[in-house]
Enzyme design. Structure first.
Site, PDB file in Angstrom:
ATOM      1  N   LYS A   1     -43.586  -0.319  51.085  1.00  0.00           N
ATOM      2  CA  LYS A   1     -43.267  -0.063  52.528  1.00  0.00           C
ATOM      3  C   LYS A   1     -43.307   1.159  52.930  1.00  0.00           C
ATOM      4  CE  LYS A   1     -39.349  -2.266  51.839  1.00  0.00           C
ATOM      5  NZ  LYS A   1     -39.181  -2.742  50.567  1.00  0.00           N
TER       6      LYS A   1
ATOM      7  N   ARG B   1     -33.320  -7.041  56.568  1.00  0.00           N
ATOM      8  CA  ARG B   1     -33.121  -7.524  55.144  1.00  0.00           C
ATOM      9  C   ARG B   1     -32.150  -8.578  54.941  1.00  0.00           C
ATOM     10  NH1 ARG B   1     -34.561  -2.070  53.040  1.00  0.00           N
ATOM     11  NH2 ARG B   1     -34.687  -2.255  50.738  1.00  0.00           N
TER      12      ARG B   1
ATOM     13  N   ARG C   1     -33.346   9.645  43.520  1.00  0.00           N
ATOM     14  CA  ARG C   1     -32.654   8.797  44.087  1.00  0.00           C
ATOM     15  C   ARG C   1     -32.010   8.037  42.904  1.00  0.00           C
ATOM     16  NH1 ARG C   1     -36.299   5.201  48.148  1.00  0.00           N
ATOM     17  NH2 ARG C   1     -34.785   3.661  47.492  1.00  0.00           N
TER      18      ARG C   1
HETATM   19  P1  B4P Z   1     -42.254   2.811  48.471  1.00  0.00           P
HETATM   20  O1  B4P Z   1     -43.275   2.867  49.259  1.00  0.00           O
HETATM   21  O2  B4P Z   1     -41.296   4.100  48.544  1.00  0.00           O
HETATM   22  O3  B4P Z   1     -41.386   1.482  48.299  1.00  0.00           O
HETATM   23  P2  B4P Z   1     -40.328   0.880  49.337  1.00  0.00           P
HETATM   24  O4  B4P Z   1     -40.844  -0.534  49.475  1.00  0.00           O
HETATM   25  O5  B4P Z   1     -40.077   1.554  50.779  1.00  0.00           O
HETATM   26  O6  B4P Z   1     -38.994   1.079  48.569  1.00  0.00           O
HETATM   27  P3  B4P Z   1     -37.486   0.603  48.828  1.00  0.00           P
HETATM   28  O7  B4P Z   1     -37.223  -0.684  49.082  1.00  0.00           O
HETATM   29  O8  B4P Z   1     -36.963   1.323  47.561  1.00  0.00           O
HETATM   30  O9  B4P Z   1     -36.571   1.552  49.948  1.00  0.00           O
HETATM   31  P4  B4P Z   1     -35.549   1.507  51.229  1.00  0.00           P
HETATM   32  O10 B4P Z   1     -35.330   2.975  51.437  1.00  0.00           O
HETATM   33  O11 B4P Z   1     -36.030   0.447  52.077  1.00  0.00           O
HETATM   34  O12 B4P Z   1     -43.060   2.569  47.157  1.00  0.00           O
HETATM   35  C1  B4P Z   1     -42.247   2.897  45.923  1.00  0.00           C
HETATM   36  C2  B4P Z   1     -42.795   3.899  44.699  1.00  0.00           C
HETATM   37  O13 B4P Z   1     -44.141   3.026  44.438  1.00  0.00           O
HETATM   38  C3  B4P Z   1     -43.241   4.927  45.214  1.00  0.00           C
HETATM   39  O14 B4P Z   1     -43.205   5.968  44.035  1.00  0.00           O
HETATM   40  C4  B4P Z   1     -44.911   4.888  45.359  1.00  0.00           C
HETATM   41  O15 B4P Z   1     -45.342   6.207  45.300  1.00  0.00           O
HETATM   42  C5  B4P Z   1     -45.269   3.814  44.511  1.00  0.00           C
HETATM   43  N1  B4P Z   1     -46.515   3.203  45.092  1.00  0.00           N
HETATM   44  C6  B4P Z   1     -46.604   2.663  46.426  1.00  0.00           C
HETATM   45  N2  B4P Z   1     -47.717   2.255  46.635  1.00  0.00           N
HETATM   46  C7  B4P Z   1     -48.339   1.907  45.479  1.00  0.00           C
HETATM   47  C8  B4P Z   1     -49.464   1.483  44.969  1.00  0.00           C
HETATM   48  N3  B4P Z   1     -50.508   0.847  45.665  1.00  0.00           N
HETATM   49  N4  B4P Z   1     -49.722   1.472  43.667  1.00  0.00           N
HETATM   50  C9  B4P Z   1     -48.877   2.483  42.815  1.00  0.00           C
HETATM   51  N5  B4P Z   1     -47.836   2.921  43.296  1.00  0.00           N
HETATM   52  C10 B4P Z   1     -47.432   2.680  44.348  1.00  0.00           C
HETATM   53  O16 B4P Z   1     -34.110   0.779  50.339  1.00  0.00           O
HETATM   54  C11 B4P Z   1     -33.211   1.684  49.662  1.00  0.00           C
HETATM   55  C12 B4P Z   1     -31.748   0.941  49.783  1.00  0.00           C
HETATM   56  O17 B4P Z   1     -31.245   1.067  51.076  1.00  0.00           O
HETATM   57  C13 B4P Z   1     -31.698  -0.468  49.535  1.00  0.00           C
HETATM   58  O18 B4P Z   1     -31.656  -1.046  48.136  1.00  0.00           O
HETATM   59  C14 B4P Z   1     -30.353  -0.696  50.481  1.00  0.00           C
HETATM   60  O19 B4P Z   1     -29.251  -0.368  49.412  1.00  0.00           O
HETATM   61  C15 B4P Z   1     -30.522   0.247  51.675  1.00  0.00           C
HETATM   62  N6  B4P Z   1     -31.007  -0.454  52.682  1.00  0.00           N
HETATM   63  C16 B4P Z   1     -32.245  -0.103  53.272  1.00  0.00           C
HETATM   64  N7  B4P Z   1     -32.256  -0.904  54.335  1.00  0.00           N
HETATM   65  C17 B4P Z   1     -31.092  -1.742  54.497  1.00  0.00           C
HETATM   66  C18 B4P Z   1     -30.953  -2.794  55.244  1.00  0.00           C
HETATM   67  N8  B4P Z   1     -31.855  -3.108  56.435  1.00  0.00           N
HETATM   68  N9  B4P Z   1     -29.883  -3.621  55.141  1.00  0.00           N
HETATM   69  C19 B4P Z   1     -29.000  -3.186  54.195  1.00  0.00           C
HETATM   70  N10 B4P Z   1     -29.266  -2.094  53.289  1.00  0.00           N
HETATM   71  C20 B4P Z   1     -30.236  -1.398  53.548  1.00  0.00           C
END
Ligand code: B4P
Length: 202
Positions: free
Chosen positions: A14, A89, A134
């Site tokens: 995302k 979420r 992280r």
């Molecule tokens: P990202 O792009 O970083 O993944 P994400 O889906 O954004 O991550 P996440 O769900 O952990 O984050 P959030 O900050 O929202 O990609 C992950 C990895 O994959 C990276 O290293 C990237 O380089 C790699 N990658 C990407 N695309 C790729 C591809 N095509 N092929 C190979 N590799 C690839 O959430 C973190 C925490 O914050 C949650 O657990 C929760 O505790 C809290 N939180 C956030 N929002 C919340 C909400 N609305 N309500 C309650 N808690 C919340």
């Protein structure tokens, strides 16, 4: 206005895809994960509270994240559109977002969900944990808990948007560029539909 939600499990890309889409479509990027990590880095009372939940792979309470989003929408009153990344979420967050947008006489126009297998997600998050610092990415038990929380609390949010005919699943495995192109294709379709509706209205 064009408002998009990028939906999907932890590590589905995302954040990665949001960075590309906000510049292409001129949207304001609202990532609750980034906002919370910035509060943690600044050691604010909100950040100290949020860290306790995030370190265990749990969701931060709804009222905290909904308040953060409300503040950001106020800060960007003149935005041409928003990309919501990692929000909503929970079902409560989805209902609250509908209400906040209604007050601003707008709505969500599209929800794009990145689909990735659990094994690939674990691999990506552990890999990111090596360099990101992280704490929620370095421990496999915490990562597995984040998936369980996703299944129980976040996955049902999809139904909210399916009922509104706004939900579309996109394969999230492959190159970042290919996934970005697939997302762009879908966004362009929605924008074209919006343009035609506007023309018919005028
Ligand atoms: P990202 O792009 O970083 O993944 P994400 O889906 O954004 O991550 P996440 O769900 O952990 O984050 P959030 O900050 O929202 O990609 C992950 C990895 O994959 C990276 O290293 C990237 O380089 C790699 N990658 C990407 N695309 C790729 C591809 N095509 N092929 C190979 N590799 C690839 O959430 C973190 C925490 O914050 C949650 O657990 C929760 O505790 C809290 N939180 C956030 N929002 C919340 C909400 N609305 N309500 C309650 N808690 C919340």
């Amino acid at each position: 206005m064009f408002n998009l939600i990028l939906f999907g499990p932890p590590g589905s890309g995302k954040g990665t895809q949001s960075d590309l889409l906000v510049s292409k479509y001129g949207l304001v990027h609202l990532s609750t994960g980034n906002l919370l990590r910035s509060e943690i880095a600044d050691k604010t009372p909100l950040g100290i509270e949020a860290k306790n939940f995030m370190d265990k792979g749990q969701l931060v309470p709804d009222e905290v994240v909904i308040g953060m989003i409300d503040n950001c929408l106020e800060l960007h009153k003149d935005a041409g559109g928003f990309l919501f990344d990692g929000f909503p979420r929970t079902a409560n967050q989805a209902k609250a977002l509908d209400k906040l947008l209604e007050l601003k006489r707008t709505a969500i126009h599209s929800v794009l969900a990145l689909e990735v297998t659990e094994e690939e997600l674990v691999k990506r998050l552990l890999e990111r944990g090596k360099t990101s610092g992280r704490s929620d990415d370095t421990n496999e038990a915490v990562i597995r808990n984040r998936f369980a929380v996703y299944q129980n609390e976040t996955a049902p949010v999809a139904e909210h948007y399916k009922a509104q005919h706004k939900f579309k699943a996109i394969p999230g495995e492959g190159t970042v560029a290919d996934i970005s192109a697939a997302l762009g294709e879908q966004i362009d379709k929605v924008l074209e539909r919006q343009r035609k509706e506007q023309e018919a209205f005028e």
